[in-house]
Design a protein around this motif. Structure first.
Motif, mmCIF file in Angstrom:
data_model
loop_
_atom_site.group_PDB
_atom_site.id
_atom_site.type_symbol
_atom_site.label_atom_id
_atom_site.label_comp_id
_atom_site.label_asym_id
_atom_site.label_seq_id
_atom_site.Cartn_x
_atom_site.Cartn_y
_atom_site.Cartn_z
ATOM 1 N N ASN A 58 0.849 -1.193 0.000
ATOM 2 C CA ASN A 58 0.000 0.000 0.000
ATOM 3 C C ASN A 58 0.882 1.240 0.000
ATOM 4 N N LEU A 59 0.448 2.264 -0.706
ATOM 5 C CA LEU A 59 1.234 3.478 -0.878
ATOM 6 C C LEU A 59 1.186 4.348 0.375
ATOM 7 N N LEU A 60 2.331 4.925 0.734
ATOM 8 C CA LEU A 60 2.466 5.773 1.911
ATOM 9 C C LEU A 60 2.571 7.242 1.533
ATOM 10 N N ALA A 61 2.442 8.097 2.547
ATOM 11 C CA ALA A 61 2.444 9.540 2.307
ATOM 12 C C ALA A 61 3.774 10.043 1.757
ATOM 13 N N THR A 165 -2.567 4.170 8.584
ATOM 14 C CA THR A 165 -2.912 4.080 10.001
ATOM 15 C C THR A 165 -3.569 5.371 10.487
ATOM 16 N N SER A 166 -3.783 6.320 9.576
ATOM 17 C CA SER A 166 -4.380 7.607 9.921
ATOM 18 C C SER A 166 -5.892 7.549 9.779
ATOM 19 N N LEU A 185 -12.288 2.323 6.664
ATOM 20 C CA LEU A 185 -11.050 3.079 6.537
ATOM 21 C C LEU A 185 -10.136 2.316 5.579
ATOM 22 N N ASP A 186 -9.235 3.020 4.915
ATOM 23 C CA ASP A 186 -8.216 2.326 4.119
ATOM 24 C C ASP A 186 -7.084 1.895 5.056
ATOM 25 N N SER A 204 -3.153 6.288 14.721
ATOM 26 C CA SER A 204 -4.389 6.167 15.490
ATOM 27 C C SER A 204 -4.417 4.767 16.088
ATOM 28 N N SER A 205 -5.372 4.518 16.971
ATOM 29 C CA SER A 205 -5.487 3.218 17.633
ATOM 30 C C SER A 205 -5.917 2.137 16.654
ATOM 31 N N ASN A 206 -5.428 0.893 16.873
ATOM 32 C CA ASN A 206 -5.872 -0.214 16.025
ATOM 33 C C ASN A 206 -7.364 -0.502 16.199
ATOM 34 N N LEU A 207 -7.974 -0.015 17.270
ATOM 35 C CA LEU A 207 -9.417 -0.159 17.464
ATOM 36 C C LEU A 207 -10.207 0.845 16.626
ATOM 37 N N GLN A 208 -9.504 1.613 15.783
ATOM 38 C CA GLN A 208 -10.146 2.572 14.898
ATOM 39 C C GLN A 208 -9.869 2.264 13.422
#
Length: 304
Positions: A58-61, A165-166, A185-186, A204-208
């Motif tokens: 997956n592509l990153l910022a 992860t954002s 979310l992606d 962000s949290s893995n629960l999100q």
């Protein structure tokens, strides 16, 4: 001596206002992204030509890739649940690695399933924010539901200016009765079980992340597909039961993401996130959350 007014003095004393930070570019269709996003074609899933490993990229910022390598096969299709080999690498390093893999495009087994005869809601009727066969984020059911089965298909935009992860990476959610949220979310290629193992710092949290019952429970497996691909949720929901105003049974939910079971009859003692602050209900609408991202939905239907 040169004279000037107090107003002029104040004007010169004020610092220049900073220009607003432009929003990261967003793509909503694969054909345009293919033309405009460098290395877009490398995003995806791969299986080894020899041996039993699989890979997601997956592509990153920063223009690099988040790469997840699995033993046995892809999540939901052979992965043996061993630790994920999470790496961050530039495209120039990823290309020779992919020479040993073949790209695959998995399709959810429930994608395109038509509404059955006994459906109480059939798309597009019964839903708001629908145009040309597509529902935009912010739509909802036009009637209240009790216990239900819901099938829906959703597509996430490509937002390579944010990391997967954002919470900015294509955020939406299925908000049941405005109480319980199943996150959209992606989060493709992200290691949920061990966030610190990810090659990039979690934002962000893995629960999100996608598939989570928001801030409440991780999915059993990260079954996210790449962005700009149609994905499916199949949800079975039992609302709480009440004797007058006293709750006698908690809500329960079973969820399949892209055909794979990720929550099995999970008990919801309260609402999730901000939904925990609201009264629980025996009936209510389902909302397709608008979180300032161009997430779209189609083929949504409900049976009781």
């Amino acid at each position: 001596m040169k004279l000037f007014s107090i107003g002029s003095a104040l004007l010169f004393a004020l610092p220049a206002l900073a220009a607003p930070t432009p929003a990261p570019p967003t793509w909503t269709d694969a054909a345009t992204a293919e033309k405009e996003v460098e290395h877009f074609s490398m995003i995806g899933e791969y299986v080894a030509k020899a041996g039993k490993t699989a890979l997601q990229a997956n592509l990153l910022a920063n223009g690099e890739f988040l790469v997840a390598i699995y033993q046995g096969g892809l999540p939901g299709d052979g992965w043996n649940q061993s630790n994920i080999d999470s790496r961050k690498m530039p495209a120039a390093h990823l290309k020779p690695l992919l020479a040993g893999y073949a790209k695959v495009e998995r399709k959810s087994p429930t994608l395109g399933i038509p509404a059955p005869q006994n459906a109480v809601l059939k798309f597009p009727d019964g839903f708001t924010h629908v145009k040309d066969g597509i529902m935009s984020a912010g739509g909802q059911t036009t009637k209240d539901l009790g216990a239900f089965h819901m099938h829906l298909e959703f597509m996430l935009p490509l937002k390579p200016g944010d990391n997967p992860t954002s919470q900015k990476r294509g955020n939406s959610g299925i908000y049941i009765f405005n109480n319980y949220e199943i996150q959209i979310l992606d989060s493709f290629a992200v290691d949920y079980r061990n966030p610190a193992n990810n090659a990039l710092k979690p934002e962000s949290s893995n629960l999100q992340w996608c598939g989570a019952i928001y801030k409440t429970r991780l999915p059993d497996v990260n079954m996210s597909y790449p962005p700009l691909r149609w994905q499916t949720y199949d949800i079975d929901f039992k609302p709480p039961e009440f004797d007058g105003e006293t709750k006698t049974k908690n809500a329960r939910v079973t969820v399949r993401l892209n055909g794979v079971l990720i929550h099995d009859d999970f008990e919801l003692e309260t609402g999730t996130g901000n939904g925990a602050k609201k009264p629980q209900l025996a009936k209510g609408p389902v909302f397709f959350q608008n979180h300032a991202n161009p997430v779209v939905f189609r083929n949504v239907w409900v049976t009781e």
